[in-house]
Design a protein around this motif. Structure first.
Motif, PDB file in Angstrom:
ATOM      1  N   LYS A   1       0.842  -1.193   0.000  1.00  0.00           N
ATOM      2  CA  LYS A   1       0.000   0.000   0.000  1.00  0.00           C
ATOM      3  C   LYS A   1       0.877   1.243   0.000  1.00  0.00           C
ATOM      4  N   PRO A   2       0.579   2.230  -0.851  1.00  0.00           N
ATOM      5  CA  PRO A   2       1.390   3.452  -0.882  1.00  0.00           C
ATOM      6  C   PRO A   2       1.386   4.152   0.470  1.00  0.00           C
ATOM      7  N   CYS A   3       2.548   4.649   0.870  1.00  0.00           N
ATOM      8  CA  CYS A   3       2.693   5.363   2.140  1.00  0.00           C
ATOM      9  C   CYS A   3       3.388   6.685   1.880  1.00  0.00           C
ATOM     10  N   PHE A   4       2.789   7.766   2.362  1.00  0.00           N
ATOM     11  CA  PHE A   4       3.324   9.105   2.179  1.00  0.00           C
ATOM     12  C   PHE A   4       3.643   9.718   3.539  1.00  0.00           C
ATOM     13  N   VAL A   5       4.591  10.631   3.549  1.00  0.00           N
ATOM     14  CA  VAL A   5       5.044  11.255   4.789  1.00  0.00           C
ATOM     15  C   VAL A   5       4.953  12.766   4.639  1.00  0.00           C
TER      16      VAL A   5
ATOM     17  N   ALA B   1      17.463  17.599   3.859  1.00  0.00           N
ATOM     18  CA  ALA B   1      17.774  16.915   2.605  1.00  0.00           C
ATOM     19  C   ALA B   1      18.117  15.446   2.857  1.00  0.00           C
ATOM     20  N   THR B   2      18.860  15.195   3.925  1.00  0.00           N
ATOM     21  CA  THR B   2      19.201  13.817   4.276  1.00  0.00           C
ATOM     22  C   THR B   2      17.963  13.045   4.695  1.00  0.00           C
ATOM     23  N   ASP B   3      17.096  13.692   5.473  1.00  0.00           N
ATOM     24  CA  ASP B   3      15.845  13.055   5.902  1.00  0.00           C
ATOM     25  C   ASP B   3      14.993  12.680   4.699  1.00  0.00           C
ATOM     26  N   MET B   4      14.907  13.588   3.736  1.00  0.00           N
ATOM     27  CA  MET B   4      14.124  13.337   2.534  1.00  0.00           C
ATOM     28  C   MET B   4      14.677  12.130   1.774  1.00  0.00           C
ATOM     29  N   ALA B   5      15.989  12.071   1.606  1.00  0.00           N
ATOM     30  CA  ALA B   5      16.602  10.950   0.897  1.00  0.00           C
ATOM     31  C   ALA B   5      16.401   9.640   1.639  1.00  0.00           C
ATOM     32  N   ASN B   6      16.497   9.676   2.968  1.00  0.00           N
ATOM     33  CA  ASN B   6      16.318   8.450   3.751  1.00  0.00           C
ATOM     34  C   ASN B   6      14.892   7.923   3.654  1.00  0.00           C
TER      35      ASN B   6
ATOM     36  N   ALA C   1      14.266  16.772  -6.976  1.00  0.00           N
ATOM     37  CA  ALA C   1      15.673  16.496  -7.268  1.00  0.00           C
ATOM     38  C   ALA C   1      16.273  15.567  -6.221  1.00  0.00           C
ATOM     39  N   ILE C   2      15.931  15.780  -4.956  1.00  0.00           N
ATOM     40  CA  ILE C   2      16.445  14.913  -3.896  1.00  0.00           C
ATOM     41  C   ILE C   2      15.897  13.494  -4.068  1.00  0.00           C
ATOM     42  N   CYS C   3      14.622  13.383  -4.390  1.00  0.00           N
ATOM     43  CA  CYS C   3      14.018  12.056  -4.593  1.00  0.00           C
ATOM     44  C   CYS C   3      14.688  11.316  -5.738  1.00  0.00           C
ATOM     45  N   ARG C   4      14.931  12.009  -6.840  1.00  0.00           N
ATOM     46  CA  ARG C   4      15.580  11.352  -7.985  1.00  0.00           C
ATOM     47  C   ARG C   4      16.970  10.862  -7.621  1.00  0.00           C
TER      48      ARG C   4
END
Length: 535
Positions: free
Chosen positions: A247-251, A269-274, A304-307
């Motif tokens: 199931k998709p999970c979003f934060v 930025a690190t939190d987003m990547a993790n 950009a961070i997600c990619r």
């Protein structure tokens, strides 16, 4: 309502002008506790002073008393001396000086007396109140006002228009069922995205995941009702549970700094990547775009961070971990037929170093099962309104020139026919609803297939390959995995087997060597798992 209807019309025009699809999520107000009867200016609070929160809505808000939308008595709802209460502006970031942290020291039927822990000036469009763990808001997830709003929305939009309903403060599977029943009664075709915003919802997260179509881990709300050092544990627990059931999970609340600055902190930025590395399917931006100074920059930065994180995501480690945690590597795995086919397709794509997975689907379920394993390859989902057109080709392609077949496929995000996005059947539970639901799935690119009656078998697959080449998803010589889960076509019994097919772009299909078709025996799950080890 008029404002949101106008916004919806603007969005539809933007989709046509930009040739991009955007799903719409409608969030009812829910049982949010707000401060009432505010003065024109800010309310100043000083550290150490006392302030009274009351359910008497006739009181005027001041630095001594704050009337709030509490529905009943404060007694018997978990509030007690020592409980923490947060008061601040809607979509607070935590860094501004417009939020107050209070400690309860006296609870009465109609009021609670608190000590102010920090000096601040309460201001903002809306002031909300958050209660710490143990306190329970007795209001239902959907209030009477929410039900009236959804009924009015359905009346104004007979074709639906809202692809997802964000259910605020979801506490149990019963809340999700109640919302789905309401959606059905109103004639809407929306999916339910459950928002976990308090401890009760977090405790019941497994049953909520089973009932909802997706979940949102609301860090802003949960961060005020639980110990701050435990938020990361709750986040990882929910992500792991959501990944396990596909199931998709979003934060939420990831880059709050972007509300006032054009660049996030290094920690953000690190939190987003993790989050990406931990298996999150996406993030929800709040204050960054609601009242932020750099909304476009915020979206671009997060993307950009997600990619960058997705480029280093260990897909195979995730696949092995998921399969092992669910016991799929055992000698007698208990695996559903459709999931077995999806896992076989993902495993095959890795073994042959495929560049793309094409999924034929009617409801979006095939795409969701593939996305559950988070393959390295993008998933191009061919969403078909007619199950009979959602077929792979089991015949060699008759021509190397397939440009003529492209007219039978319209990409949802690059439609040549602008009217396609406005068709009533798309917005009303037809082709558009499952196609837009695929937008929730990580790595999934939905494509609408409008195959006319009498299309030659294989036209749709050929056209999908043409579209993939036009988007630079594949090049001549690349390998592609085609997946099609079994489905019932106008018959009470299963009349079509599932398929995992391997092919090479711009090379005739060798059906004898490149096709893996799962037969229909009862032990098909074990057979599909066995086949994954052959590639």
């Amino acid at each position: 309502m008029a404002f949101h209807l106008k916004s919806l019309q603007n969005l539809k025009k933007a989709m046509v002008n930009s040739n991009k699809l955007c799903a719409v999520m409608l969030q009812p107000h829910g049982p949010e506790i707000e401060v009432l009867n505010r003065p024109p200016g800010p309310i100043h609070l000083k550290q150490g002073q006392t302030v009274v929160l009351t359910n008497d809505r006739s009181k005027q808000a001041s630095s001594e008393v704050l009337p709030i939308t509490w529905p009943s008595s404060f007694m018997g709802n978990g509030l007690q001396p020592g409980s923490l209460v947060f008061v601040g502006q809607y979509l607070f970031t935590g860094s501004e000086t417009t939020s107050a942290y209070l400690t309860v020291y006296q609870v009465e039927d109609n009021s609670i007396t608190c000590t102010v822990n920090n000096s601040c000036s309460l201001e903002g469009a809306t002031l909300i109140v958050k209660l710490a763990a143990g306190a329970r808001n007795p209001s239902p997830c959907l209030t009477d006002q929410d039900v009236s709003m959804l009924a009015a929305w359905a009346k104004e939009n007979p074709s639906g228009a809202a692809d997802f309903i964000a259910l605020p403060r979801t506490r149990s599977a019963a809340d999700v069922k109640s919302c789905k029943d309401l959606i059905e009664r109103l004639g809407l075709y929306s999916k339910v995205v459950a928002k976990l915003e308090d401890m009760e919802g977090l405790v019941n997260h497994k049953e909520i995941l089973d009932a909802a179509d997706a979940v949102v881990f609301s860090r802003g709300s949960l961060g005020t009702c639980m110990a701050v050092e435990k938020v990361f544990l709750a986040q990882k627990m929910l992500l792991r549970a959501a990944n396990a059931v596909g199931k998709p999970c979003f934060v939420t609340r990831v880059v709050d700094t972007l509300t006032d600055a054009p660049r996030p902190t290094r920690a953000e930025a690190t939190d987003m990547a993790n989050l990406v590395l931990d298996g999150a399917d996406g993030v929800l931006l709040g204050s960054e775009t609601f009242r932020g100074k750099y909304p476009v920059d915020a979206v671009q930065t997060v993307a950009a961070i997600c990619r960058a994180a997705e480029a280093v995501f260990d897909n195979q480690a995730f696949y092995r971990s998921l399969m092992d945690s669910q016991g799929y590597f055992t000698l007698a795995p208990e695996m559903e037929r459709m999931e077995a086919l999806a896992s076989a397709a993902v495993r095959s794509a890795h073994k042959v170093n495929a560049k793309l997975i094409i999924a034929f689907t009617v409801t979006g379920r095939t795409a969701r099962l593939l996305a559950k394993f988070k393959p390295q390859q993008p998933i191009l989902a061919a969403v078909c309104d007619d199950p009979k057109s959602a077929l792979y080709s089991n015949k060699p392609r008759l021509s190397m020139d397939r440009s003529a077949s492209s007219k039978n496929v319209q990409a949802m995000d690059q439609a040549n026919n602008p009217e396609l996005l406005m068709q009533p059947n798309m917005l009303k539970g037809g082709l558009g609803t499952p196609a837009k639901s695929c937008l929730l799935y990580r790595g999934c690119l939905p494509v609408m297939v409008n195959a006319p009656s009498g299309s030659i078998e294989g036209d749709v697959l050929d056209a999908m390959l043409d579209y993939a080449k036009s988007r630079n998803l594949v090049q001549p010589g690349d390998r592609v995995v085609v997946s099609q889960c079994p489905r019932d076509i106008n018959s009470p019994v299963m009349s079509e087997t599932g398929v995992v097919q391997l092919l090479t772009v711009d090379h005739p299909l060798d059906s004898a060597n490149n096709m893996v078709e799962v037969p229909p025996p009862v032990n098909v799950a074990a057979e599909a798992v066995r086949m994954t080890s052959l590639y």
